[in-house]
Scaffold this active site. Structure first.
Site, PDB file in Angstrom:
ATOM      1  N   SER A  51      10.524 -41.362 -66.796  1.00  0.00           N
ATOM      2  CA  SER A  51      11.601 -41.727 -66.077  1.00  0.00           C
ATOM      3  C   SER A  51      11.183 -41.576 -64.988  1.00  0.00           C
ATOM      4  O   SER A  51      10.190 -42.463 -64.546  1.00  0.00           O
ATOM      5  CB  SER A  51      13.001 -40.189 -66.078  1.00  0.00           C
ATOM      6  OG  SER A  51      13.939 -40.205 -65.523  1.00  0.00           O
ATOM      7  N   HIS A  66      19.104 -43.231 -71.307  1.00  0.00           N
ATOM      8  CA  HIS A  66      17.586 -42.937 -70.402  1.00  0.00           C
ATOM      9  C   HIS A  66      17.038 -41.358 -71.241  1.00  0.00           C
ATOM     10  O   HIS A  66      17.815 -40.767 -71.842  1.00  0.00           O
ATOM     11  CB  HIS A  66      18.191 -41.984 -69.637  1.00  0.00           C
ATOM     12  CG  HIS A  66      17.106 -41.686 -68.188  1.00  0.00           C
ATOM     13  ND1 HIS A  66      16.596 -43.079 -67.603  1.00  0.00           N
ATOM     14  CD2 HIS A  66      17.346 -40.398 -67.679  1.00  0.00           C
ATOM     15  CE1 HIS A  66      15.992 -42.455 -67.323  1.00  0.00           C
ATOM     16  NE2 HIS A  66      16.379 -41.142 -66.970  1.00  0.00           N
TER      17      HIS A  66
HETATM   18  C1  GCU Z   1      17.300 -40.271 -60.920  1.00  0.00           C
HETATM   19  C2  GCU Z   1      16.941 -41.278 -60.796  1.00  0.00           C
HETATM   20  C3  GCU Z   1      15.548 -42.008 -61.195  1.00  0.00           C
HETATM   21  C4  GCU Z   1      14.728 -41.542 -61.679  1.00  0.00           C
HETATM   22  C5  GCU Z   1      15.523 -40.294 -62.851  1.00  0.00           C
HETATM   23  C6  GCU Z   1      15.015 -39.849 -63.683  1.00  0.00           C
HETATM   24  O1  GCU Z   1      18.619 -40.564 -62.059  1.00  0.00           O
HETATM   25  O2  GCU Z   1      17.283 -42.369 -60.134  1.00  0.00           O
HETATM   26  O3  GCU Z   1      14.753 -42.949 -60.862  1.00  0.00           O
HETATM   27  O4  GCU Z   1      13.829 -41.910 -62.492  1.00  0.00           O
HETATM   28  O5  GCU Z   1      16.244 -39.346 -62.205  1.00  0.00           O
HETATM   29  O6  GCU Z   1      13.712 -39.166 -63.587  1.00  0.00           O
HETATM   30  O7  GCU Z   1      15.492 -39.190 -64.781  1.00  0.00           O
END
Ligand code: GCU
Length: 437
Positions: A272, A415
């Site tokens: 992420s 995710h």
């Molecule tokens: C949020 C953000 C993302 C990121 C994510 C994370 O959703 O908008 O860009 O990748 O956090 O780090 O979990």
């Protein structure tokens, strides 16, 4: 003004991308949404047209026709553009950095591993900021071990199941530093599985480098370099992602001094926002041998010019994560086509080293198809350097990895990581970093 070559390349890319875009996404449309008051598009047909900058055309229009022009001219140009427009410019390693080794080569995991714990002090001041590094090497290793270096959302003692780990600290939701046991346990690294493939494993906590909130810079490594505290930062001042990436390079500096680790075979991995971090770390530090970015999404591997899922306006909003980036990035929130770079060029900066992108078919916020298209658009650079890209313009369905020098794998899920990702990761590591007999 665009030069003729830029115009020609731009038009070529528009044509290619329009054809690919409409035809090959594996992602099912969803209803639109709103985040931070900004609409979010989840319909492939509404992504819109865009032209990507050509990684193989220099700023002055010169085409990149050989590796020398890439390394000497075009690559430094692209690094500079990312510094100026997206991540900001990081400083060199400070002279006062020093290390303390708490434990070296202790037996762990029923004798299968040797555990080392060290602290990297970023300045002469032992109080802060400092980073705990934990790593294991296979106990049978006769040679220095290749290493998977993971940057985690939590303290080392929370990431690996081993009672011998020094308890760490984490930054909690109230922005206080507290003993790690009070935090969430949501990540686990399966050390024996990695060791069994002949690799060592290392982990660091990103909050040791800098805590992840708007005012976090004052507690992290960026505070060591700020000269003009009362002035607004420069447009290309480094953001938090650059700080975390810089911290990873400092771990590699340490590995270069440790004979049990093969510093020429260190892979980095993050999920992420930390997926974005490892991409930038790989781009700025060519010593990293292999890069694994999991669900890195917007401002990571996903093309910013695609209006799908999160876009620059969402991520760089003052209400969200603007502090991850150079201040100039915000100027492109509603003008992304004017941004001089896009994520395919971030991937191109990793060439010729192997890079694996892991996405999830329901992680639409991160735009998995946008990551795939970036990998396709980075391929000409890999080819120019004699390496293999994905070799297809058709996105593979979930659970079908493509593991060339560029690797792409979309898990069936959302995710973050799912357990099956590990086999793909370990196969990719073995394919590229195992010493062949
Ligand atoms: C949020 C953000 C993302 C990121 C994510 C994370 O959703 O908008 O860009 O990748 O956090 O780090 O979990």
């Amino acid at each position: 003004m665009l030069s003729k070559i830029e115009l020609r390349n731009g038009l070529f890319l528009i044509a290619v991308f329009m054809i690919i875009s409409s035809a090959h996404s594996q992602i099912v449309d969803s209803p639109d949404d709103t985040v931070a008051g900004i609409p979010v598009n989840y319909t492939e047909a509404n992504v819109g047209d865009y032209a990507l900058p050509d990684p193989l055309t220099c700023n002055d229009g010169q085409p990149v026709e050989n590796a020398e022009t890439w390394y000497k001219k075009r690559r430094p140009e692209i690094v500079a553009l990312f510094e100026q427009y997206q991540f900001g410019k990081s400083p060199a390693c400070p002279k006062k950095i020093h290390y303390k080794v708490l434990e070296r080569g202790a037996s762990a995991f029923n004798g299968k591993a040797k555990r080392t714990q060290a602290t990297i002090y970023f300045s002469e001041n032992s109080d802060a900021p400092k980073m705990d590094v934990l790593f294991y090497t296979p106990s049978e290793a006769a040679e220095p071990a290749p290493m998977l270096l993971y940057i985690a959302f939590t303290a080392n003692s929370m990431v690996i199941d081993d009672p011998g780990i020094k308890p760490g600290f984490i930054w909690n939701r109230e922005h206080k530093k507290v003993p790690a046991g009070e935090g969430r346990r949501f990540e686990r690294l399966d050390v024996p599985a990695v060791l069994a493939r002949g690799f060592g494993v290392a982990t660091v906590y990103y909050g040791d480098i800098e805590p992840d909130f708007q005012e976090g810079a004052q507690y992290g490594v960026r505070s060591l370099f700020s000269k003009n505290n009362n002035l607004p930062p420069e447009d290309d001042a480094w953001g938090a992602i650059a700080a975390w990436s810089w911290g990873l390079s400092r771990v590699l500096d340490y590995f270069e001094k440790d004979k049990t680790v093969d510093a020429n075979r260190v892979a980095i991995m993050g999920i992420s926002r930390l997926g974005k971090t490892v991409l930038w770390a790989g781009a700025t530090d060519p010593r990293f041998a292999l890069i694994i970015a999991v669900c890195s999404g917007e401002s990571g591997a996903a093309l910013s010019r695609r209006n799908y899922g999160e876009n620059v306006a969402h991520i760089a909003s003052p209400a969200r994560y603007h502090y991850w980036f150079a201040p100039r990035y915000q100027q492109y929130a509603n003008n992304v086509n004017a941004l001089p770079v896009d994520s395919h060029e971030l991937l191109a900066l990793l060439a010729p080293r192997p890079v694996l992108l892991i996405t999830g078919n329901t992680d639409k916020w991160s735009d998995p198809y946008g990551e795939f298209l970036a990998a396709v658009a980075a391929e000409p650079v890999y080819r120019q350097l004699g390496k293999e890209g994905l070799n297809t313009e058709k996105m593979p369905p979930a659970d079908k990895p493509i593991l060339k020098d560029i690797g792409f794998y979309m898990h069936d899920g959302g995710h973050g990581m799912v357990p099956d990702d590990w086999n793909v990761i370990l196969d990719f590591l073995q394919k590229h970093l195992q010493i062949k007999d």
